[in-house]
Write an enzyme that holds these catalytic residues in place. Sequence first.
Site, PDB file in Angstrom:
ATOM      1  N   GLN A  47      11.447  14.441  -9.497  1.00 18.77           N
ATOM      2  CA  GLN A  47      10.174  13.893  -8.991  1.00 18.77           C
ATOM      3  C   GLN A  47       9.978  12.458  -9.478  1.00 18.77           C
ATOM      4  OE1 GLN A  47       6.597  16.089  -9.519  1.00 18.77           O
ATOM      5  NE2 GLN A  47       7.413  17.990  -8.690  1.00 18.77           N
ATOM      6  N   THR A  78      -7.621  11.564   1.987  1.00 19.83           N
ATOM      7  CA  THR A  78      -6.401  11.271   2.768  1.00 19.83           C
ATOM      8  C   THR A  78      -5.418  12.433   2.611  1.00 19.83           C
ATOM      9  OG1 THR A  78      -5.230  10.236   0.930  1.00 19.83           O
ATOM     10  CG2 THR A  78      -6.606   8.779   2.280  1.00 19.83           C
ATOM     11  N   LYS A 114       2.329   3.857 -11.267  1.00 21.12           N
ATOM     12  CA  LYS A 114       1.210   2.963 -10.962  1.00 21.12           C
ATOM     13  C   LYS A 114       0.903   2.036 -12.145  1.00 21.12           C
ATOM     14  CE  LYS A 114       0.374   4.348  -6.731  1.00 21.12           C
ATOM     15  NZ  LYS A 114       0.548   3.460  -5.584  1.00 21.12           N
ATOM     16  N   LYS A 141       2.759  16.880  -4.583  1.00 25.65           N
ATOM     17  CA  LYS A 141       1.636  17.803  -4.746  1.00 25.65           C
ATOM     18  C   LYS A 141       1.842  18.567  -6.063  1.00 25.65           C
ATOM     19  CE  LYS A 141       0.056  16.988  -0.556  1.00 25.65           C
ATOM     20  NZ  LYS A 141      -1.035  16.023  -0.402  1.00 25.65           N
ATOM     21  N   ASN A 188       0.804  -1.224   0.000  1.00 25.47           N
ATOM     22  CA  ASN A 188       0.000   0.000   0.000  1.00 25.47           C
ATOM     23  C   ASN A 188       0.837   1.274   0.000  1.00 25.47           C
ATOM     24  OD1 ASN A 188      -2.446   1.800   0.861  1.00 25.47           O
ATOM     25  ND2 ASN A 188      -0.907   2.080   2.476  1.00 25.47           N
ATOM     26  N   TYR A 220       3.685   9.900 -11.629  1.00 22.27           N
ATOM     27  CA  TYR A 220       2.898   9.099 -10.672  1.00 22.27           C
ATOM     28  C   TYR A 220       2.075   8.060 -11.451  1.00 22.27           C
ATOM     29  CZ  TYR A 220      -0.677   7.903  -7.201  1.00 22.27           C
ATOM     30  OH  TYR A 220      -1.534   7.216  -6.345  1.00 22.27           O
ATOM     31  N   GLY A 221       1.424   8.512 -12.539  1.00 22.46           N
ATOM     32  CA  GLY A 221       0.639   7.587 -13.372  1.00 22.46           C
ATOM     33  C   GLY A 221       1.502   6.467 -13.924  1.00 22.46           C
TER      34      GLY A 221
HETATM   35  N1  LIG Z   1      -5.853   8.717  -1.753  1.00 25.21           N
HETATM   36  C1  LIG Z   1      -6.233   8.440  -3.010  1.00 25.21           C
HETATM   37  O1  LIG Z   1      -7.180   9.042  -3.544  1.00 25.21           O
HETATM   38  C2  LIG Z   1      -5.525   7.363  -3.783  1.00 25.21           C
HETATM   39  C3  LIG Z   1      -5.999   7.067  -5.072  1.00 25.21           C
HETATM   40  C4  LIG Z   1      -5.373   6.058  -5.800  1.00 25.21           C
HETATM   41  C5  LIG Z   1      -4.323   5.362  -5.233  1.00 25.21           C
HETATM   42  N2  LIG Z   1      -3.867   5.681  -3.995  1.00 25.21           N
HETATM   43  C6  LIG Z   1      -2.765   4.892  -3.444  1.00 25.21           C
HETATM   44  O2  LIG Z   1      -3.175   4.365  -2.200  1.00 25.21           O
HETATM   45  C7  LIG Z   1      -2.037   4.177  -1.347  1.00 25.21           C
HETATM   46  C8  LIG Z   1      -2.289   4.846  -0.012  1.00 25.21           C
HETATM   47  O3  LIG Z   1      -2.504   6.236  -0.251  1.00 25.21           O
HETATM   48  P1  LIG Z   1      -3.087   7.229   0.850  1.00 25.21           P
HETATM   49  O4  LIG Z   1      -4.015   8.129   0.139  1.00 25.21           O
HETATM   50  O5  LIG Z   1      -3.516   6.497   2.038  1.00 25.21           O
HETATM   51  O6  LIG Z   1      -1.743   8.080   1.143  1.00 25.21           O
HETATM   52  P2  LIG Z   1      -1.197   8.730   2.480  1.00 25.21           P
HETATM   53  O7  LIG Z   1      -2.301   9.152   3.366  1.00 25.21           O
HETATM   54  O8  LIG Z   1      -0.205   9.726   2.029  1.00 25.21           O
HETATM   55  O9  LIG Z   1      -0.445   7.499   3.199  1.00 25.21           O
HETATM   56  C9  LIG Z   1       0.641   6.908   2.564  1.00 25.21           C
HETATM   57  C10 LIG Z   1       1.244   5.893   3.511  1.00 25.21           C
HETATM   58  O10 LIG Z   1       2.383   5.320   2.862  1.00 25.21           O
HETATM   59  C11 LIG Z   1       3.525   5.520   3.694  1.00 25.21           C
HETATM   60  N3  LIG Z   1       4.728   5.643   2.893  1.00 25.21           N
HETATM   61  C12 LIG Z   1       4.979   6.506   1.886  1.00 25.21           C
HETATM   62  N4  LIG Z   1       6.206   6.319   1.403  1.00 25.21           N
HETATM   63  C13 LIG Z   1       6.755   5.301   2.129  1.00 25.21           C
HETATM   64  C14 LIG Z   1       8.002   4.640   2.122  1.00 25.21           C
HETATM   65  N5  LIG Z   1       8.961   4.977   1.262  1.00 25.21           N
HETATM   66  N6  LIG Z   1       8.201   3.634   3.009  1.00 25.21           N
HETATM   67  C15 LIG Z   1       7.251   3.270   3.884  1.00 25.21           C
HETATM   68  N7  LIG Z   1       6.058   3.870   3.954  1.00 25.21           N
HETATM   69  C16 LIG Z   1       5.818   4.871   3.086  1.00 25.21           C
HETATM   70  C17 LIG Z   1       3.228   6.775   4.487  1.00 25.21           C
HETATM   71  O11 LIG Z   1       4.068   6.845   5.619  1.00 25.21           O
HETATM   72  P3  LIG Z   1       4.356   8.265   6.359  1.00 25.21           P
HETATM   73  O12 LIG Z   1       3.164   8.529   7.238  1.00 25.21           O
HETATM   74  O13 LIG Z   1       5.601   7.971   7.132  1.00 25.21           O
HETATM   75  O14 LIG Z   1       4.513   9.289   5.297  1.00 25.21           O
HETATM   76  C18 LIG Z   1       1.759   6.527   4.806  1.00 25.21           C
HETATM   77  O15 LIG Z   1       1.635   5.618   5.862  1.00 25.21           O
HETATM   78  C19 LIG Z   1      -0.848   4.763  -2.111  1.00 25.21           C
HETATM   79  O16 LIG Z   1      -0.153   3.730  -2.773  1.00 25.21           O
HETATM   80  C20 LIG Z   1      -1.506   5.680  -3.128  1.00 25.21           C
HETATM   81  O17 LIG Z   1      -0.696   5.892  -4.252  1.00 25.21           O
HETATM   82  C21 LIG Z   1      -4.443   6.660  -3.249  1.00 25.21           C
END
Ligand SMILES: NC(=O)c1ccc[n+]([C@@H]2O[C@H](COP(=O)([O-])OP(=O)(O)OC[C@H]3O[C@@H](n4cnc5c(N)ncnc54)[C@H](OP(=O)(O)O)[C@@H]3O)[C@@H](O)[C@H]2O)c1
Length: 276
Positions: free
Chosen positions: A114, A235, A206, A104, A98, A202-203
């Site tokens: 990036q 989130t 994924k 941003k 996950n 980012y795209g």
């Molecule tokens: N939110 C959306 O709308 C959305 C849509 C499509 C896909 N996603 C995907 O869903 C997943 C979760 O997203 P989210 O929205 O929950 O994001 P989030 O709130 O930013 O949480 C991301 C989590 O990943 C951890 N993380 C990031 N980089 C890391 C690393 N290098 N090693 C270990 N942990 C790491 C963060 O830890 P820290 O707290 O330490 O930063 C946090 O716990 C991601 O893969 C994201 O790409 C999200």
Amino acid sequence: MVPLTRVAVITGANKGIGYFIALQLAVSGLFTDVIIGCRDSSRGAIASEEIQQKISIGSSSSTKMHSLPLIIGNVQSHTDFCERLEQEFGSASVLVNNAGFAYKGSDPTPFNEQTKKTFETNYYGLVDFTEKMIPLLKKGKDPRIVNVASMAGKLKQLSSELQTKYTDEQLTIEQLNSLMKSFEKDVHDGVHRQNGWSSSNYGMSKLGVIAATKVFAREEPSISVNSCCPGYCDTDMTSNMGRRSPDDGAKNAVIPATMKNPPTGEHFADFDVSTW
Ligand SMILES: NC(=O)c1ccc[n+]([C@@H]2O[C@H](COP(=O)([O-])OP(=O)(O)OC[C@H]3O[C@@H](n4cnc5c(N)ncnc54)[C@H](OP(=O)(O)O)[C@@H]3O)[C@@H](O)[C@H]2O)c1
């Protein structure tokens, strides 16, 4: 020998969607232990304790929660995590990749920098960690991998020529890594758009995750390997702009991680099998 434990591992689960994936897997009662891999140990411990309290109040599950240090993209951290997992639990049954990162829109970091950081966590880190987890999953009961991708990883963002390469039935992880490197090189040279790549790093990260899911599914027939899109969720990653709750978004990973007779090599979105 069939293991007595059934362990689920979720990366990046101290907040956001990962937190709810861990909570839902713990409440399911299907696992003896749920381990959240977090890069900040103290925030990992707080989340783990909080989930433990929630399951003891709201369910009959006897699952034990744990938090272990894990930095996705740091290969030594991947090795350390897997060694500790093997010593303390012996195997794993579910891996939910996950942890993810997105810049941003307003971030001034140059596009090629990036791309490097985004790929390090979202693509190369996920692939290396998965490769290290596979031997432990093969020792687990009913093993599964769920990769959290995104709607941003759609195949149609590529030229038709590149689409053919990414969907090649014979594609290997090594060849996929080379394709991802070609994108990075074209970004560095400023020619990625004219060469048929996406404008979104980012795209692309994924898209690579979805392609890797299909390669792992083909190469590891004893493991069910699927990807998912959680939907646009409320989130930190989306600056809380998402319309779906992270609790609901998490279900897109929890379904393939827990359903009976799961498919393999599929992509889930909106709570069902979807198209790439
Ligand atoms: N939110 C959306 O709308 C959305 C849509 C499509 C896909 N996603 C995907 O869903 C997943 C979760 O997203 P989210 O929205 O929950 O994001 P989030 O709130 O930013 O949480 C991301 C989590 O990943 C951890 N993380 C990031 N980089 C890391 C690393 N290098 N090693 C270990 N942990 C790491 C963060 O830890 P820290 O707290 O330490 O930063 C946090 O716990 C991601 O893969 C994201 O790409 C999200």
